[in-house]
Design an enzyme around this catalytic site. Structure first.
Site, PDB file in Angstrom:
ATOM      1  N   ILE A  84       0.794  -1.395   0.335  1.00 27.56           N
ATOM      2  CA  ILE A  84       0.099  -0.038  -0.562  1.00 27.56           C
ATOM      3  C   ILE A  84       0.290   1.227   0.230  1.00 27.56           C
ATOM      4  O   ILE A  84       0.434   2.219  -0.379  1.00 27.56           O
ATOM      5  CB  ILE A  84      -0.988  -0.019   1.479  1.00 27.56           C
ATOM      6  CG1 ILE A  84      -1.425  -1.661   1.162  1.00 27.56           C
ATOM      7  CG2 ILE A  84      -1.814   1.152   1.311  1.00 27.56           C
ATOM      8  CD1 ILE A  84      -2.691  -1.725   0.307  1.00 27.56           C
ATOM      9  N   GLY A  85       1.895   1.276   0.686  1.00 24.71           N
ATOM     10  CA  GLY A  85       2.572   2.347   0.550  1.00 24.71           C
ATOM     11  C   GLY A  85       2.318   3.283   0.819  1.00 24.71           C
ATOM     12  O   GLY A  85       2.201   4.715   1.128  1.00 24.71           O
ATOM     13  N   ASN A 141       4.167   4.267  14.690  1.00 27.60           N
ATOM     14  CA  ASN A 141       5.240   3.267  13.583  1.00 27.60           C
ATOM     15  C   ASN A 141       6.503   3.524  13.217  1.00 27.60           C
ATOM     16  O   ASN A 141       6.654   4.246  12.065  1.00 27.60           O
ATOM     17  CB  ASN A 141       3.556   3.257  12.228  1.00 27.60           C
ATOM     18  CG  ASN A 141       4.145   2.133  11.534  1.00 27.60           C
ATOM     19  OD1 ASN A 141       4.395   1.164  11.152  1.00 27.60           O
ATOM     20  ND2 ASN A 141       3.164   1.923  10.197  1.00 27.60           N
ATOM     21  N   CYS A 144       7.689   0.374   9.278  1.00 32.96           N
ATOM     22  CA  CYS A 144       6.786   0.442   7.643  1.00 32.96           C
ATOM     23  C   CYS A 144       8.312   0.966   6.823  1.00 32.96           C
ATOM     24  O   CYS A 144       9.481   1.995   7.372  1.00 32.96           O
ATOM     25  CB  CYS A 144       6.233   1.788   7.053  1.00 32.96           C
ATOM     26  SG  CYS A 144       5.552   1.699   5.451  1.00 32.96           S
ATOM     27  N   ILE A 205       3.587  -8.166  14.858  1.00 34.61           N
ATOM     28  CA  ILE A 205       4.725  -7.272  14.279  1.00 34.61           C
ATOM     29  C   ILE A 205       3.634  -6.596  13.048  1.00 34.61           C
ATOM     30  O   ILE A 205       2.376  -7.204  12.643  1.00 34.61           O
ATOM     31  CB  ILE A 205       5.276  -8.882  13.950  1.00 34.61           C
ATOM     32  CG1 ILE A 205       4.666  -9.450  13.599  1.00 34.61           C
ATOM     33  CG2 ILE A 205       6.025  -9.384  15.016  1.00 34.61           C
ATOM     34  CD1 ILE A 205       5.253 -10.494  11.986  1.00 34.61           C
ATOM     35  N   ASN A 206       4.516  -5.731  12.758  1.00 38.00           N
ATOM     36  CA  ASN A 206       4.507  -5.431  11.451  1.00 38.00           C
ATOM     37  C   ASN A 206       3.861  -6.615  10.023  1.00 38.00           C
ATOM     38  O   ASN A 206       5.120  -7.745  10.221  1.00 38.00           O
ATOM     39  CB  ASN A 206       5.166  -4.313  10.895  1.00 38.00           C
ATOM     40  CG  ASN A 206       4.373  -3.226  10.271  1.00 38.00           C
ATOM     41  OD1 ASN A 206       3.732  -3.378   9.019  1.00 38.00           O
ATOM     42  ND2 ASN A 206       3.803  -1.574  10.605  1.00 38.00           N
ATOM     43  N   GLY A 258      -1.150 -13.313  11.945  1.00 33.82           N
ATOM     44  CA  GLY A 258      -2.172 -14.382  11.541  1.00 33.82           C
ATOM     45  C   GLY A 258      -2.870 -14.817  12.454  1.00 33.82           C
ATOM     46  O   GLY A 258      -2.912 -15.848  12.405  1.00 33.82           O
ATOM     47  N   THR A 280      -5.189  -8.960   8.664  1.00 30.47           N
ATOM     48  CA  THR A 280      -5.633 -10.129   7.509  1.00 30.47           C
ATOM     49  C   THR A 280      -6.954 -10.334   8.411  1.00 30.47           C
ATOM     50  O   THR A 280      -7.616 -10.275   6.616  1.00 30.47           O
ATOM     51  CB  THR A 280      -4.262 -10.390   6.593  1.00 30.47           C
ATOM     52  OG1 THR A 280      -3.527  -9.811   6.766  1.00 30.47           O
ATOM     53  CG2 THR A 280      -4.507 -11.490   5.453  1.00 30.47           C
TER      54      THR A 280
HETATM   55  C1  LIG Z   1      -2.894  -4.016   3.391  1.00 28.78           C
HETATM   56  C2  LIG Z   1      -2.865  -3.902   5.018  1.00 28.78           C
HETATM   57  C3  LIG Z   1      -2.229  -2.417   5.017  1.00 28.78           C
HETATM   58  C4  LIG Z   1      -1.172  -2.520   6.425  1.00 28.78           C
HETATM   59  N1  LIG Z   1      -1.520  -0.938   6.361  1.00 28.78           N
HETATM   60  C5  LIG Z   1      -0.636  -0.865   7.640  1.00 28.78           C
HETATM   61  C6  LIG Z   1      -0.214   0.812   8.329  1.00 28.78           C
HETATM   62  O1  LIG Z   1      -1.216   1.552   7.570  1.00 28.78           O
HETATM   63  N2  LIG Z   1       0.316   1.115   9.281  1.00 28.78           N
HETATM   64  C7  LIG Z   1       0.838   0.000  10.219  1.00 28.78           C
HETATM   65  O2  LIG Z   1       1.019   0.013  11.068  1.00 28.78           O
HETATM   66  N3  LIG Z   1       1.053  -1.019  10.026  1.00 28.78           N
HETATM   67  C8  LIG Z   1      -0.261  -1.743   8.504  1.00 28.78           C
HETATM   68  N4  LIG Z   1      -0.166  -3.012   7.993  1.00 28.78           N
HETATM   69  C9  LIG Z   1      -0.002  -4.295   9.037  1.00 28.78           C
HETATM   70  C10 LIG Z   1      -0.868  -4.768  10.309  1.00 28.78           C
HETATM   71  O3  LIG Z   1      -0.958  -3.143  10.628  1.00 28.78           O
HETATM   72  C11 LIG Z   1      -0.988  -5.650  10.954  1.00 28.78           C
HETATM   73  O4  LIG Z   1       0.571  -5.295  11.606  1.00 28.78           O
HETATM   74  C12 LIG Z   1      -0.011  -7.012   9.218  1.00 28.78           C
HETATM   75  O5  LIG Z   1      -0.975  -6.924   9.188  1.00 28.78           O
HETATM   76  C13 LIG Z   1       0.074  -8.096  10.552  1.00 28.78           C
HETATM   77  O6  LIG Z   1      -1.017  -8.358  10.985  1.00 28.78           O
HETATM   78  P1  LIG Z   1      -2.044  -9.782  10.119  1.00 28.78           P
HETATM   79  O7  LIG Z   1      -1.605 -10.595  10.224  1.00 28.78           O
HETATM   80  O8  LIG Z   1      -3.372  -9.967  11.753  1.00 28.78           O
HETATM   81  O9  LIG Z   1      -2.501  -8.704   9.234  1.00 28.78           O
HETATM   82  C14 LIG Z   1      -1.059  -3.533   7.100  1.00 28.78           C
HETATM   83  C15 LIG Z   1      -1.621  -4.604   6.817  1.00 28.78           C
HETATM   84  C16 LIG Z   1      -2.225  -4.496   5.770  1.00 28.78           C
HETATM   85  C17 LIG Z   1      -2.137  -6.077   5.476  1.00 28.78           C
END
Ligand SMILES: Cc1cc2nc3c(=O)[nH]c(=O)nc-3n(C[C@H](O)[C@H](O)[C@H](O)COP(=O)(O)O)c2cc1C
Ligand SMILES: Cc1cc2nc3c(=O)[nH]c(=O)nc-3n(C[C@H](O)[C@H](O)[C@H](O)COP(=O)(O)OP(=O)(O)OC[C@H]3O[C@@H](n4cnc5c(N)ncnc54)[C@H](O)[C@@H]3O)c2cc1C
Ligand SMILES: Cc1cc2nc3c(=O)[nH]c(=O)nc-3n(C[C@H](O)[C@H](O)[C@H](O)COP(=O)(O)OP(=O)(O)OC[C@H]3O[C@@H](n4cnc5c(N)ncnc54)[C@H](O)[C@@H]3O)c2cc1C
Ligand SMILES: Cc1cc2nc3c(=O)[nH]c(=O)nc-3n(C[C@H](O)[C@H](O)[C@H](O)COP(=O)(O)O)c2cc1C
Ligand code: FES
Ligand code: FES
Lengths: 316, 261, 316, 261
Positions: A84-85, A141, A144, A205-206, A258, A280
């Site tokens: 997404i960036g 954050n 990133c 985690i991110n 996860g 997710t």
């Molecule tokens: C589409 C998408 C957008 C995300 N945007 C951000 C964000 O803006 N800032 C951030 O700290 N993490 C962002 N993340 C990371 C999530 O907050 C999270 O740390 C990561 O998805 C791991 O958790 P999950 O496996 O439950 O998705 C994003 C993840 C996804 C999939």
């Protein structure tokens, strides 16, 4: 009070604090939060917010950010790859437009996720948000991949993390949660640096570095190539890192990576998480959050436990 | 504005089309009355979630599918089996449950008293069916559709196939300029794969004709939350990544920054 | 020549070098190898070895190693968690018992995987093996978490990697492949250090840190707690790291991590791998190797390509 | 020595036992003639691999299952449904395909002219059936089996259930000492969960009786390659982690380093 918690409490009247947990300065009604960037007000059309203990919004930067070129998404065998960036409307638009919406709609603690390209940018953003009411805490954050500090990504260098935190922690009495990257050699070092700098909690985690390629023609499924991997496939990794960080620091951890259901959530709580977040899984199960809390509530009731009885009590 | 909702509904009827195409019909007063042409639902075979514990532990993403038709309290989705998600959908039979999130996105703008060309390619056909029904009584409507071969084309005014197995031989865009001239078209609505829309835009914009296109994009949330489906929209100097699922899927072709794809 | 390759060549007589690839000093008949610790002679009861381009044995250490206490295995939603702890009979027993077996049975290049607890231990092992015929190359396993060098794990510190390689690379004219850990902040740095030190190829990735906990009672499914995560769930990670390393160095890469079939293999080859290996997939599909080579062969024939046409040709 | 092979075979017949237990029979001359009591196969429902592309993209591990019986060219596996892998097996019907790797491991040592006690707990029952058949004509054989409740026990000489719903109430180990004394047992063969085997060993070793036990362990390869199934075997001073799938699953109880589990 929300229907879901009522249902749990109806079954056991003295279960009022069954799910209550603390994330640093915040007392959360439930241990469940949402992962930044994967959840917004739109999701609250699907279920009642009372199953959540806090609301974390998409990361905000000083200036608006276009984000990365498409395609930005690809679903792999066991998770999602995203690029997404950090697309976001920027601080000013956030304060002018989004924040009032959140204040009006939410009855949950709001945690604002922020990112900066330098320590002073973090300071500036924080100082502006400090003047805004209706914010319970910040998620810093530093994980990133787009955010650089003189060539070194913030989240991977303990010294920079410590510096940043010592600068911003005196600026606020709100919850200060630092979001860590999994893409480091030693998560414990980074976690300790954040703690010593004055963070009052960690989020982790991110996304993990990930990639996917069309086997037929060699084209990357994601325009930018290397991107962020999330979802069920990273659960074992997130769990290991949560455990390592929990062993290294005394501040509470908001864990994610996860988590799809209450069983996943319990794994993280045993490993040392004081709270957990769904990312997710919001995409693959719109009711993941209320179902998780119901499952967790039932487990606790059946075993006559409180969430705080389990935190970090993993055995070997 | 759209406020997508989540629900589960049984499939009332399944209609077979050619090989890989089929229609799933749901009988439901609410769903059968809301939703405009161009809007879509994120749908998924419920089995893929409910069996998660034994058959497949890992539930997968919903898939964006346009509203193909709404009539008499029914809503229909016309689907082509292309990959994992649509294959799961292709296995559903009457009585099986579908999960839906929607209606999502904004529909096509609806005009009256115009000469209109509908242009669809491949799986761009379904939304055009519903659109055509809404336009037909108040406009002059022509519909061109193209596909790879006979199995990929469906009823319309002018059919193109790449292998020439039926209708004109070639890509549907090959006939667009002539059709616009012949029928003195005011507005074009298009839907199909990005390369086709690009080619169509090239022609249509040069002719100075108004053109709305429905864009495809890989989606995760379908409700505007993840920013995963974003495409570049705006003027050459000032554009932004807008979400196909929220601000789209229909955009004014002039505002799509084709050069950035 | 083996039945599988014959079948491919039968279809296209001039396809003799369709699958041929180079791994440093070695010319491999097929790009397929096996991941250390997941494959042994027993597997060759299931299929003909001709589908393999090289054979990599389980890592050997100076002295016999007990390995870690059980339970050592747990299967997660998308992969396997293992905590074997490099159990092996030690160098002497390897040379006396295993090596003759390999020499007798195999008609493939044998790559011996070795690990040491210090640079001099690596030197010693290598000097001993140099006196043994029938070895085509070494895989220098610096990515096992049990191996420490004055408190710093070998595989995560570029300087140590460089030192080690400058010491051992002059000792041998055989293939010298360095096996990298994914659990680092910057894989490119480590890859470059190995290359400058004199490695002639890289193998990657080794296991990712992972953990799994019994949600019911909080007991770690693995006795040691944090362990190694492998299989399909790490594929996106392995692919990203392979791509990053391939961008950073000029020596060829033997890639692995979640490769289950020929489509997975192609992803890695596009990303920059000159050869690939099957690890965990050997457990879930005993015929994974021949099926992979058949699939790859068919793909190449159909598209009139050679494997070397694809290496690193990913586009965006 | 064992040289496990890989093969796929159709299930000839499926026999229902109580709730969660069933037997899969395969008619095959080769399989129906090789394999000794105590040996096992790694098996899996073929569907879980073949459907991998649409139903479940991620194939899972094989599961170790003992040879329950070999007779007249048939081989049988008696299975309890406990988790994902055995649930997939529980869905198989006649004609469905099974993948097999085996025979794996070493069987029980076979004696003659002895007074023998077979001791099984829960899913330790199946190998005892085959073992008993091999021993019965040349030895005096007693068989004690224990389970949680009625549904977990099967024909033998002395039944124990934890809830007392049938046979003696309690754990099967509670009756071991008495049985050994009463029947003047020379050798015990045991199979069941580790805690049960530990308790049995405690009693049996104190009585100085020879004791062979078949150990359970989580497996990945089943053929001695991964070292994932290792258990501590040897003397107090000099032990090693040996592989249940290769050097086991049957070990002399005296050599099992129980204190290291
Ligand atoms: C589409 C998408 C957008 C995300 N945007 C951000 C964000 O803006 N800032 C951030 O700290 N993490 C962002 N993340 C990371 C999530 O907050 C999270 O740390 C990561 O998805 C791991 O958790 P999950 O496996 O439950 O998705 C994003 C993840 C996804 C999939
Ligand atoms: C707004 C919108 C409306 C749509 N309406 C319809 C419809 O009415 N009927 C219909 O059959 N299809 C429609 N599609 C396309 C449909 O969403 C995709 O075919 C589907 O997501 C493919 O998923 P899969 O898991 O079956 O295939 P995958 O395995 O995901 O992919 C198979 C092939 O389809 C491509 N693909 C995957 N996802 C998408 C996507 N979201 N958009 C475009 N291509 C994709 C992949 O690149 C690949 O080539 C629509 C798409 C959008 C964005
Ligand atoms: C040599 C040997 C012979 C066996 N013979 C038989 C037999 O004849 N019939 C039969 O029904 N079962 C037998 N078992 C046990 C059987 O292998 C397990 O029940 C099975 O692997 C569970 O897999 P699952 O995917 O269904 O359950 P999982 O989801 O993996 O686990 C469910 C439960 O079973 C436990 N478990 C998982 N794997 C094993 C394992 N390999 N050994 C012991 N416990 C395990 C888990 O800890 C959990 O409590 C044998 C095991 C071994 C090692
Ligand atoms: C059971 C098991 C044992 C392993 N033993 C070794 C080892 O001895 N030496 C080594 O370098 N890697 C070892 N590995 C790592 C693999 O060689 C490989 O790097 C890793 O499994 C990733 O590939 P995969 O996802 O295809 O399994 C082992 C992996 C597994 C699962
Ligand atoms: S798919 Fe998530 S914003 Fe459009
Ligand atoms: S299961 Fe692999 S060695 Fe026994």
């Amino acid at each position: 009070m929300g229907a879901i918690l009522n249902e749990i409490w109806r079954r056991s009247p003295n279960a009022i604090d069954l799910l209550t947990t603390k994330l640093g300065k915040l007392e959360l009604k439930t241990p469940l939060s949402v992962a930044s960037g994967t959840f917004d007000l739109e999701n609250l059309e699907f279920f009642d917010e009372s199953c959540l203990g806090a609301f974390v919004c998409k990361t905000i930067t000083r200036y608006p950010k276009h984000g990365n070129p498409p395609p930005r998404l690809y679903e792999t065998e066991a998770g999602l790859i995203n690029s997404i960036g950090l697309q976001n409307p920027g601080l000013d638009n956030f304060i002018a437009e989004k924040l009032p919406l959140y204040r009006e709609r939410l009855r949950l603690p709001l945690i604002v996720s922020i990112s900066g390209s330098s320590i002073s940018e973090f300071e500036y953003i924080l100082s502006r948000l400090e003047t805004c009411p209706g914010i319970s805490g910040y998620e810093i954050n530093i994980s990133c991949p787009n955010v650089e500090n003189e060539g070194i990504a913030f989240g991977v260098c303990p010294d920079v993390v410590f510096d940043l935190l010592t600068k911003i922690s005196p600026m606020t009495s709100r919850e200060l949660c630092v979001k860590l990257s999994p893409n480091v050699t030693d998560i414990a070092q980074i976690a300790k640096a954040a703690e010593s700098g004055g963070a009052s909690s960690l989020a982790m985690i991110n996304s993990v570095w990930g990639m996917a390629i069309n086997y037929r023609n060699g084209k990357s499924h994601i325009k930018k190539g290397v991107a962020g991997y999330t979802g069920i496939g990273i659960k074992p990794i997130a769990l290991a890192l949560t455990y390592k960080a929990a062993q290294a620091v005394n501040i509470p951890i908001l864990a994610m990576g996860g988590i799809y259901n209450w069983k996943d959530a319990l794994e993280f709580i045993w490993a040392g998480a004081s709270a957990i977040a769904i990312g997710t899984a919001n995409f693959v199960n719109p009711l993941a959050a209320p179902e998780l809390i119901m499952g967790l509530g039932e487990y606790l009731l059946e075993n006559d436990l409180k969430i705080t009885d389990l935190i970090g009590k993993v055995s070997f | 504005m759209n406020n997508p909702q989540y629900c589960q509904r049984a499939i009332q009827y399944r209609e077979e089309l050619s090989d890989d195409y089929f229609i799933l019909w749901i009988w439901d007063e609410v769903l059968g009355s809301i939703g405009r042409p161009g809007q879509f639902y994120e749908i998924r075979a419920l089995a893929s979630l409910k069996n998660a514990s034994n058959v497949q532990k890992i539930p997968k993403l919903f898939k964006p599918i346009s509203i193909y038709d709404i009539q008499g309290g029914r809503i229909g989705f016309m689907i082509k089996k292309v990959g994992e998600g649509t294959t799961a959908l292709s296995k559903l039979r009457s009585g099986d449950m579908l999960e839906l999130i929607g209606p999502a996105g904004n529909g096509f703008p609806i005009y009256r008293g115009k000469r209109i060309l509908l242009l669809s390619g491949g799986i761009g056909y379904p939304p055009m069916w519903y659109l055509q029904k809404e336009l037909i009584n108040h406009n002059q409507v022509y519909w061109m559709h193209g596909g790879a071969r006979q199995g990929d084309v469906f009823p319309c005014d002018e059919i193109w196939t790449e292998d020439g197995s039926i209708g004109h031989k070639g890509k549907v865009c090959d006939g667009v300029a002539e059709n616009i001239r012949k029928n003195e078209i005011d507005i074009v609505y298009s839907c199909g794969p990005i390369p086709m829309l690009m080619a169509a835009n090239e022609i249509i914009s040069q002719m100075g004709i108004e053109h709305y296109c429905s864009l495809e994009s890989y989606m995760a949330c379908g409700i505007g939350v993840c920013h995963g489906c974003a495409v570049p929209i705006g003027s050459k100097d000032k554009w932004d990544y807008l979400r196909v699922c929220k601000e789209g899927p229909v955009f004014n072709a002039e505002e799509v920054r084709w050069e950035l794809f």
